[in-house]
Design a protein around this motif. Structure first.
Motif, mmCIF file in Angstrom:
data_model
loop_
_atom_site.group_PDB
_atom_site.id
_atom_site.type_symbol
_atom_site.label_atom_id
_atom_site.label_comp_id
_atom_site.label_asym_id
_atom_site.label_seq_id
_atom_site.Cartn_x
_atom_site.Cartn_y
_atom_site.Cartn_z
ATOM 1 N N ARG A 1 0.151 -1.669 12.488
ATOM 2 C CA ARG A 1 1.209 -0.652 12.534
ATOM 3 C C ARG A 1 1.084 0.220 13.771
ATOM 4 O O ARG A 1 -0.011 0.423 14.280
ATOM 5 C CB ARG A 1 1.140 0.248 11.299
ATOM 6 N N HIS B 1 -1.246 7.796 6.693
ATOM 7 C CA HIS B 1 0.113 7.756 6.163
ATOM 8 C C HIS B 1 1.086 8.523 7.072
ATOM 9 O O HIS B 1 2.191 8.058 7.353
ATOM 10 C CB HIS B 1 0.108 8.355 4.745
ATOM 11 N N ASP C 1 0.869 -1.165 0.000
ATOM 12 C CA ASP C 1 0.000 0.000 0.000
ATOM 13 C C ASP C 1 0.914 1.226 0.000
ATOM 14 O O ASP C 1 2.135 1.101 0.036
ATOM 15 C CB ASP C 1 -0.958 -0.022 1.202
ATOM 16 N N ASP C 2 0.328 2.423 -0.052
ATOM 17 C CA ASP C 2 1.143 3.640 -0.105
ATOM 18 C C ASP C 2 2.088 3.713 1.087
ATOM 19 O O ASP C 2 3.230 4.146 0.969
ATOM 20 C CB ASP C 2 0.253 4.881 -0.126
ATOM 21 N N ILE C 3 1.564 3.300 2.229
ATOM 22 C CA ILE C 3 2.395 3.373 3.436
ATOM 23 C C ILE C 3 3.565 2.403 3.312
ATOM 24 O O ILE C 3 4.711 2.751 3.603
ATOM 25 C CB ILE C 3 1.550 3.076 4.687
ATOM 26 N N ALA C 4 3.266 1.199 2.832
ATOM 27 C CA ALA C 4 4.341 0.218 2.685
ATOM 28 C C ALA C 4 5.396 0.725 1.697
ATOM 29 O O ALA C 4 6.597 0.540 1.904
ATOM 30 C CB ALA C 4 3.765 -1.116 2.229
ATOM 31 N N THR D 1 4.219 6.980 9.078
ATOM 32 C CA THR D 1 5.553 7.248 8.522
ATOM 33 C C THR D 1 6.104 8.637 8.849
ATOM 34 O O THR D 1 7.261 8.910 8.581
ATOM 35 C CB THR D 1 5.524 7.152 6.982
#
Ligand code: SF4
Lengths: 202, 494
Positions: B50, B152, A168-171, B156
């Motif tokens: 996460r 996101h 995914d985008d995060i990965a 991150t």
């Protein structure tokens, strides 16, 4: 996101076209606070009818949804994808899809493949002849096989790559983890932090 | 070639440069969180197993759904209560600092960051809320993001972003008394339209901007998004440094000196080139008001409701027609003849101490017009306390206004503070969209000064209209500067 290479599931025939996202999930369910648990909301009004396909036994656990033309048009709600996934669908195959729906699906790990009209009819026929029949979707080869017959499907190359890699985008961003850590190491000490808490007086 | 403020901040936050048209990976220094756009993001983290990368760069508060009366009672609306409970549970599970209803740092998310001294020059700030642009007043790059992006950033502390274009908004000259930052930004949006800023980061420049306080600059940057811009910025200067210094989370000692030294390098270089520029003459500006249903449909208060035919562009003409119908206004009506039912002073645009003081100075010793409901809602619990220490609450109450607890309140119809269908409101908020303040409600965006004058006269008015008739002001400064006690945390939270 899980890596996807091949998927096997029950063929669930949805013999309707122009199914917009309002039909997939009505607006009233958008007030919720979760990104999961939308299985009850999926096709909510149609499911009031006991004859609706998802109310029939071999289909009540989901699988691979085979749909008519223009599935997922209308509102951009990502909830439509969440509801399909939560109900138990791993893939949707059909001749044409709403663009935004297809984009949202790609982000959430729901495989959306474009098949020919002929393949759609053939898969519906298989499901009718033997309810509960399975289909195997091979993302690497871009094929869907049921009852010994293999059909091709299309999916855009970038989405396919991300699904195969389980990214995914995060990965994807986390592949740059070392750069993020290096960046953090050189941030000045005076940059703001919310912890430990320092409260003002009045 | 030199660089603009925005380019400097951007360049200093590139974690990884995107190749072949791919986005840059940008580091986020401060992530503000509220109850509406965060639940699915937290849930996404949970599903993927996460953690949050930097809880120490994150702070949460409750604002959109919170009531502004009886905040010690459980929230009535079950959906609102659920969203707030969910934020509290998520904050405690993930270790995020939260300022809940009843806490003295609770309030509209964009006031919380700045009053804690977390917002400072040269940093990147994001929040799942489009008015994050407010923080650009400090020379930060600040913008709103969607729920997937919230997740996101949580995971991150970065975002993949394509660089923005830059536009200089030059405001030269001196504002006349009675004309404020709000009038500047309403005039800017009337000029750019609601889409004119698309793809740009605005930098507000010129002598009129330099002369503004930080709070005024926040008002301007707040509404950058209404022009379609992703962010608005003002270069940091002495005014900024003085404002940030000694705030709870401001750098201290040697750190402060190092920070200021860096901040002084941020202003746009003389030889830098903007992608676009517009010019506004501050000397000419008058108090401004919107007549339509988007923030670009505004005019000087001395003018009239425009005729749709006066718009050359057919889309604008059709939009004006629809807007006038919704607003129930006739072309040619003098704006000053429009009566209002409600006056709302609040929202992240105009709910800070300076705004409340300015409004109080106008109404001090007067009574509100008959039949007009006046609501004053401080943007944060801290602002409320500071205003009470100045005695402003008494001024408002004596005037006949309601003095409420902090939150988004009537800025949007998500909590109990809403307009009834057909009601007309002079509002210091930022959006006059159909139904924004409640289904069928009609909104005129104004400055706190215009709101106050309107509350006195009952029709849209500016302080200029009061001068002829203004009675002796009694300057009822309170003898004691007492700080009110806030109610305890709601019991269910214990
Ligand atoms: S006050 Fe209004 S614009 Fe500001 S954050 Fe709240 S709802 Fe949004």
């Amino acid at each position: 996101m899980e890596k996807i290479s091949t998927l096997t599931g029950t063929i669930v025939p949805l013999e309707r076209s122009n199914v917009d996202t309002d039909q997939i999930i009505p607006a009233v369910f958008l007030k919720r606070v979760t990104k999961s648990g939308y299985e009850d909301a999926l096709f909510h009004s149609w499911r009031q009818d006991p004859d609706f396909v998802l109310n029939q036994e071999p289909y009540a656990q989901g699988g691979v949804l085979v749909v008519g033309h223009d599935f997922g048009t209308g509102s951009s709600r990502e909830h439509a994808v969440w509801a399909l996934r939560d109900f138990g669908f791993s893939a949707v195959l059909g001749p044409r899809f709403g663009e935004i729906f297809r984009g949202n699906a790609g982000k959430q790990g729901l495989l959306v493949g474009q098949i020919s009209e002929h393949a759609m009819e053939a898969l519906w026929a298989v499901a009718k002849a033997s309810p509960g029949a399975e289909i195997t979707v091979d993302l690497e080869a871009r094929t869907a096989t049921a009852d010994g017959v293999t059909h091709d499907f299309q999916i855009d190359e970038y989405t396919r790559w991300r699904l195969l890699e389980g990214l995914d985008d995060i990965a994807l961003t986390l592949r740059d983890e070392a750069s993020i850590t290096a960046f953090e190491a050189q941030r000045p000490s005076w940059m703001p932090t919310t912890q430990p808490v320092r409260e003002g007086t009045l | 070639m030199g660089k603009t403020l925005a380019e400097k901040v951007w360049d200093d936050h590139v974690v990884a440069k995107g190749e072949d048209g791919a986005p840059d990976l940008i580091y986020i220094d401060l992530h503000l969180v509220h109850e509406v756009t965060s639940p699915q993001a937290f849930d996404g983290l949970r599903q993927a197993g996460r953690q949050m990368r930097r809880t120490d760069l994150t702070v949460a508060t409750e604002d959109h759904n919170t009531p502004t009366l009886e905040i010690d009672k459980p929230i009535q609306d079950p959906t609102s209560r659920k969203q707030i409970d969910t934020l509290r549970t998520n904050a405690s599970e993930f270790g995020v600092r939260i300022h809940s209803l009843g806490d003295k740092e609770q309030g509209i998310v964009h006031l919380v960051g700045s009053q804690l001294g977390l917002t400072m020059p040269g940093i990147t700030v994001v929040c799942g809320d489009s008015h994050t642009s407010t923080h650009g007043a400090f020379g930060a790059m600040a913008f709103g993001i969607g729920t997937s992006e919230v997740e996101h950033v949580m995971a991150t502390q970065t975002l993949p972003l394509k660089p923005f274009k830059t536009m200089a908004i030059n405001v030269e000259g001196e504002l006349r008394p009675g004309v404020t930052a709000k009038d500047i930004i309403l005039a800017v949006i009337a000029k750019t339209g609601t889409g004119g800023g698309a793809g740009y980061v605005f930098e507000y420049r010129g002598s009129a901007i330099r002369a503004l306080s930080i709070e005024g600059r926040m008002t301007i940057c707040n509404m950058s998004i209404e022009a379609g811009a992703r962010a608005g910025m003002v270069a940091p200067d002495e005014t900024t440094f003085v404002y940030v210094k000694d705030k709870p989370h401001a750098p201290q000692g040697a750190d402060w000196d190092a920070a200021v030294e860096y901040w002084k390098t941020l202003p746009t270089d003389d030889d830098a080139v903007f992608d676009n520029e517009i010019f506004i003459d501050a000397n000419e500006l008058e108090p401004f008001v919107t007549w339509g249903t988007n923030p670009g449909q505004g005019a000087s208060l001395s003018g009239e409701v425009p005729a749709p035919d006066s718009f050359a562009d057919p889309t604008d003409r059709a939009a004006a027609e629809r807007a006038l119908e919704y607003m129930d206004l006739q072309p040619g009506t003098k704006l000053k003849d429009i009566p209002v039912d409600t006056v709302f002073i609040g929202s992240c645009t105009n709910s800070r101490v300076e705004d409340l003081t300015a409004a109080a100075d106008i109404i001090r010793g007067q009574r509100k017009a008959d039949g007009v409901k006046v609501m004053v809602v401080p943007g944060s619990a801290r602002v409320r306390l500071e205003a009470e220490a100045l005695g402003l609450d008494k001024v408002f109450k004596e005037f006949g206004a309601e003095w409420r607890f902090a939150g988004c309140s009537m800025c949007l119809g998500m909590n109990p503070d809403q307009l009834a269908p057909g009601e007309r409101c002079a509002s210091t908020s930022n959006r006059n969209f159909e139904g924004r303040q409640g289904k069928g409600g009609r909104t005129h965006l104004v400055s706190p000064l215009v709101a106050a004058a309107t509350a006195i006269r009952g029709t849209l008015s500016s302080p200029w209209d009061l001068q002829a008739q203004e009675p002796e002001t009694q300057n009822t400064t309170p003898e004691e500067m007492q700080i009110a006690e806030l109610p305890q945390q709601p019991a269910e939270e214990a």
